[in-house]
Design a protein around this motif. Sequence first.
Motif, PDB file in Angstrom:
ATOM      1  N   VAL A 198       3.669  -4.717  -5.960  1.00  0.00           N
ATOM      2  CA  VAL A 198       5.072  -4.644  -6.355  1.00  0.00           C
ATOM      3  C   VAL A 198       5.896  -5.808  -5.794  1.00  0.00           C
ATOM      4  O   VAL A 198       7.066  -5.959  -6.151  1.00  0.00           O
ATOM      5  N   GLU A 199       5.281  -6.616  -4.943  1.00  0.00           N
ATOM      6  CA  GLU A 199       6.002  -7.759  -4.372  1.00  0.00           C
ATOM      7  C   GLU A 199       6.512  -8.705  -5.460  1.00  0.00           C
ATOM      8  O   GLU A 199       7.503  -9.407  -5.261  1.00  0.00           O
ATOM      9  N   LYS A 200       5.878  -8.669  -6.623  1.00  0.00           N
ATOM     10  CA  LYS A 200       6.296  -9.530  -7.734  1.00  0.00           C
ATOM     11  C   LYS A 200       7.737  -9.263  -8.153  1.00  0.00           C
ATOM     12  O   LYS A 200       8.399 -10.120  -8.715  1.00  0.00           O
ATOM     13  N   ASP A 249      16.229  -0.502  -2.377  1.00  0.00           N
ATOM     14  CA  ASP A 249      15.021  -0.901  -1.666  1.00  0.00           C
ATOM     15  C   ASP A 249      13.936   0.155  -1.814  1.00  0.00           C
ATOM     16  O   ASP A 249      14.219   1.342  -1.973  1.00  0.00           O
ATOM     17  N   ILE A 250      12.706  -0.292  -1.702  1.00  0.00           N
ATOM     18  CA  ILE A 250      11.577   0.626  -1.649  1.00  0.00           C
ATOM     19  C   ILE A 250      11.613   1.271  -0.268  1.00  0.00           C
ATOM     20  O   ILE A 250      11.691   0.571   0.742  1.00  0.00           O
ATOM     21  N   PRO A 251      11.578   2.596  -0.194  1.00  0.00           N
ATOM     22  CA  PRO A 251      11.645   3.246   1.119  1.00  0.00           C
ATOM     23  C   PRO A 251      10.453   2.867   1.999  1.00  0.00           C
ATOM     24  O   PRO A 251       9.347   2.660   1.488  1.00  0.00           O
ATOM     25  N   LYS A 275       0.827  -1.199   0.000  1.00  0.00           N
ATOM     26  CA  LYS A 275       0.000   0.000   0.000  1.00  0.00           C
ATOM     27  C   LYS A 275       0.869   1.260   0.000  1.00  0.00           C
ATOM     28  O   LYS A 275       1.879   1.315   0.681  1.00  0.00           O
ATOM     29  N   PHE A 276       0.434   2.243  -0.796  1.00  0.00           N
ATOM     30  CA  PHE A 276       1.158   3.497  -0.930  1.00  0.00           C
ATOM     31  C   PHE A 276       0.201   4.662  -0.712  1.00  0.00           C
ATOM     32  O   PHE A 276      -0.913   4.679  -1.245  1.00  0.00           O
ATOM     33  N   ILE A 277       0.660   5.648   0.050  1.00  0.00           N
ATOM     34  CA  ILE A 277      -0.101   6.872   0.265  1.00  0.00           C
ATOM     35  C   ILE A 277       0.134   7.783  -0.936  1.00  0.00           C
ATOM     36  O   ILE A 277       1.272   7.957  -1.376  1.00  0.00           O
ATOM     37  N   ILE A 278      -0.967   8.358  -1.443  1.00  0.00           N
ATOM     38  CA  ILE A 278      -0.830   9.319  -2.535  1.00  0.00           C
ATOM     39  C   ILE A 278      -1.517  10.627  -2.145  1.00  0.00           C
ATOM     40  O   ILE A 278      -2.499  10.633  -1.397  1.00  0.00           O
ATOM     41  N   ALA A 279      -0.966  11.721  -2.620  1.00  0.00           N
ATOM     42  CA  ALA A 279      -1.556  13.045  -2.444  1.00  0.00           C
ATOM     43  C   ALA A 279      -2.071  13.489  -3.805  1.00  0.00           C
ATOM     44  O   ALA A 279      -1.349  13.410  -4.799  1.00  0.00           O
ATOM     45  N   ALA A 291       2.486   4.507 -12.289  1.00  0.00           N
ATOM     46  CA  ALA A 291       3.741   5.196 -11.950  1.00  0.00           C
ATOM     47  C   ALA A 291       4.434   4.516 -10.775  1.00  0.00           C
ATOM     48  O   ALA A 291       5.662   4.344 -10.781  1.00  0.00           O
ATOM     49  N   ILE A 292       3.673   4.117  -9.766  1.00  0.00           N
ATOM     50  CA  ILE A 292       4.243   3.431  -8.601  1.00  0.00           C
ATOM     51  C   ILE A 292       4.857   2.104  -9.030  1.00  0.00           C
ATOM     52  O   ILE A 292       5.977   1.760  -8.633  1.00  0.00           O
ATOM     53  N   ASP A 293       4.135   1.356  -9.855  1.00  0.00           N
ATOM     54  CA  ASP A 293       4.633   0.064 -10.320  1.00  0.00           C
ATOM     55  C   ASP A 293       5.958   0.229 -11.065  1.00  0.00           C
ATOM     56  O   ASP A 293       6.932  -0.478 -10.787  1.00  0.00           O
ATOM     57  N   LEU A 294       6.017   1.165 -11.976  1.00  0.00           N
ATOM     58  CA  LEU A 294       7.238   1.393 -12.758  1.00  0.00           C
ATOM     59  C   LEU A 294       8.375   1.897 -11.874  1.00  0.00           C
ATOM     60  O   LEU A 294       9.522   1.460 -12.005  1.00  0.00           O
TER      61      LEU A 294
END
Length: 134
Positions: free
Chosen positions: A85-87, A57-59, A2-6, A43-46
Amino acid sequence: MKFIIAIEPGDADHSFGVVVPDLPGCFSAGDSLDEAMANAHEAIDLWCETVIEDGQDIPPAKSISLHQQDPEFAGWVWAVVDVPVEKYLGPAEKINITVPHIVLARIDEYAKRHRQSRSGFLVDAARAAMAAQP
């Protein structure tokens, strides 16, 4: 994950802008809110695929309340998107660990309150600990 977006609200003359505060440089936009969220997902996936392929690493995520204090995002709308994105991290592996009963109960309680699995919580906690002390 999960990612927070603004989301910067759009209007008849401007697109909806989207920023992912935990992923530096990850942003997107769309002519409608639905399009902006779909483009943010892409965009997050890429972004994550590129970072992982580069051996980084992903922060770890910061709290939404911390991001909301940033004046740059005043008046923006907040959302959470789930991007698989775990893939890019390779297949999951089962492990056997020993944890004191009371600690395990607290982990499970915390994970449930935050709508996470036990494994998801432990992975997030490990990432945060490793990021704090490289």
